[in-house]
Write a protein that holds these residues in place. Structure first.
Motif, PDB file in Angstrom:
ATOM      1  N   CYS A 124       0.827  -1.210   0.000  1.00 26.91           N
ATOM      2  CA  CYS A 124       0.000   0.000   0.000  1.00 26.91           C
ATOM      3  C   CYS A 124       0.864   1.264   0.000  1.00 26.91           C
ATOM      4  O   CYS A 124       1.774   1.393   0.813  1.00 26.91           O
ATOM      5  N   HIS A 162       0.236   3.368   3.522  1.00 30.17           N
ATOM      6  CA  HIS A 162       0.737   2.981   4.839  1.00 30.17           C
ATOM      7  C   HIS A 162       1.906   2.028   4.635  1.00 30.17           C
ATOM      8  O   HIS A 162       2.097   1.497   3.546  1.00 30.17           O
ATOM      9  N   CYS A 213      -7.390  -0.622  -0.080  1.00 28.68           N
ATOM     10  CA  CYS A 213      -6.367  -1.141   0.834  1.00 28.68           C
ATOM     11  C   CYS A 213      -7.076  -1.976   1.890  1.00 28.68           C
ATOM     12  O   CYS A 213      -7.895  -1.457   2.648  1.00 28.68           O
ATOM     13  N   CYS A 239      -5.272   0.927   6.128  1.00 30.52           N
ATOM     14  CA  CYS A 239      -6.131   2.023   5.656  1.00 30.52           C
ATOM     15  C   CYS A 239      -7.598   1.601   5.666  1.00 30.52           C
ATOM     16  O   CYS A 239      -8.466   2.384   6.037  1.00 30.52           O
TER      17      CYS A 239
HETATM   18 ZN   LIG Z   1      -3.058   1.033   3.221  1.00 30.45          ZN
END
Ligand SMILES: [Zn+2]
Length: 222
Positions: free
Chosen positions: A34, A37, A55, A59
């Protein structure tokens, strides 16, 4: 088809996201670590069929090509649309320099659009959306029809939408004004919770607001 839809129709979300993230093919989707993050195991999924990203990790959120660019570039809806319109070769009409009030109005509409995308993603992808999916199945509304109607699901949490929209640059004051948040006794909270969501469109096909249907007492209410 409005301008936003035209821009989206002319672009492939996989091409656009590939500029930022190295995507790996995984069945009918693509995956990557991702970009929003930090993680080692990819939980960021791009689905060409729905032209969406999600995600499934920290997230727990997703959206379309426009919300991806907004989040990644940390820019507003109108800027992201302009950027993608250039790429798609779509000439945006009637988007001359606008007054401050027009700009505010545009942002409120953009907040609704982003909320609608988020509700739509949750209806398709989220565990919590299962109840809403069952509800639609019983009424023989398939996923293609749900997408056409712009249906979505608002999770039962108090701050899911608020966190998502703040994460892509909207202010509490705007979300209150557009009616997505309410001022409660213990602070601001999401207005729509645990509901099946449907957009209310304006004359240009944009999301002016939402209707919501409770999923509880479903046997009694039919
Ligand atoms: Zn994420």
């Amino acid at each position: 088809m409005n301008e936003v839809e035209e821009v989206k129709a002319r672009l492939d979300i996989v091409d656009v996201i590939s500029q930022y993230v190295t995507l790996q093919k995984a069945g009918r989707s693509f995956k990557a670590p991702c970009p929003f993050h930090s993680e080692r195991t990819p939980s960021f999924i791009v689905t060409p069929e729905r032209q969406s990203w999600h995600c499934f990790g920290a997230c727990g959120t997703g959206g379309d090509v426009i919300t991806f660019v907004m989040k990644k570039e940390a820019i507003e809806f109108s800027e992201a649309l302009k950027m993608l319109a250039e790429r798609a070769g779509v000439k945006l009409q009637g988007r001359r320099e606008s007054s401050q009030e027009q700009r505010r109005r545009e942002r409120l509409l953009a907040a609704n659009e982003a909320a609608g995308d988020w509700f739509g993603e949750l209806l398709v992808n989220d565990k919590a959306g299962a109840q809403a999916r069952e509800y639609l199945e019983r009424r023989q509304i398939d996923s293609a029809a749900a997408k056409d109607f712009g249906l979505g699901y608002s999770p039962a949490a108090w701050d899911g939408l608020r966190n998502h929209l703040r994460g892509i640059g909207f202010e509490d004051e705007e979300l209150l004004r557009v009616g997505l948040l309410l001022q409660g006794d213990s602070g601001l909270h999401d207005r729509f919770r645990g509901r099946l969501m449907f957009p209310i469109r304006d004359e240009r096909g944009r999301t002016a607001g939402f209707g919501a249907r409770s999923l509880e007492n479903r046997d009694a209410s039919g």
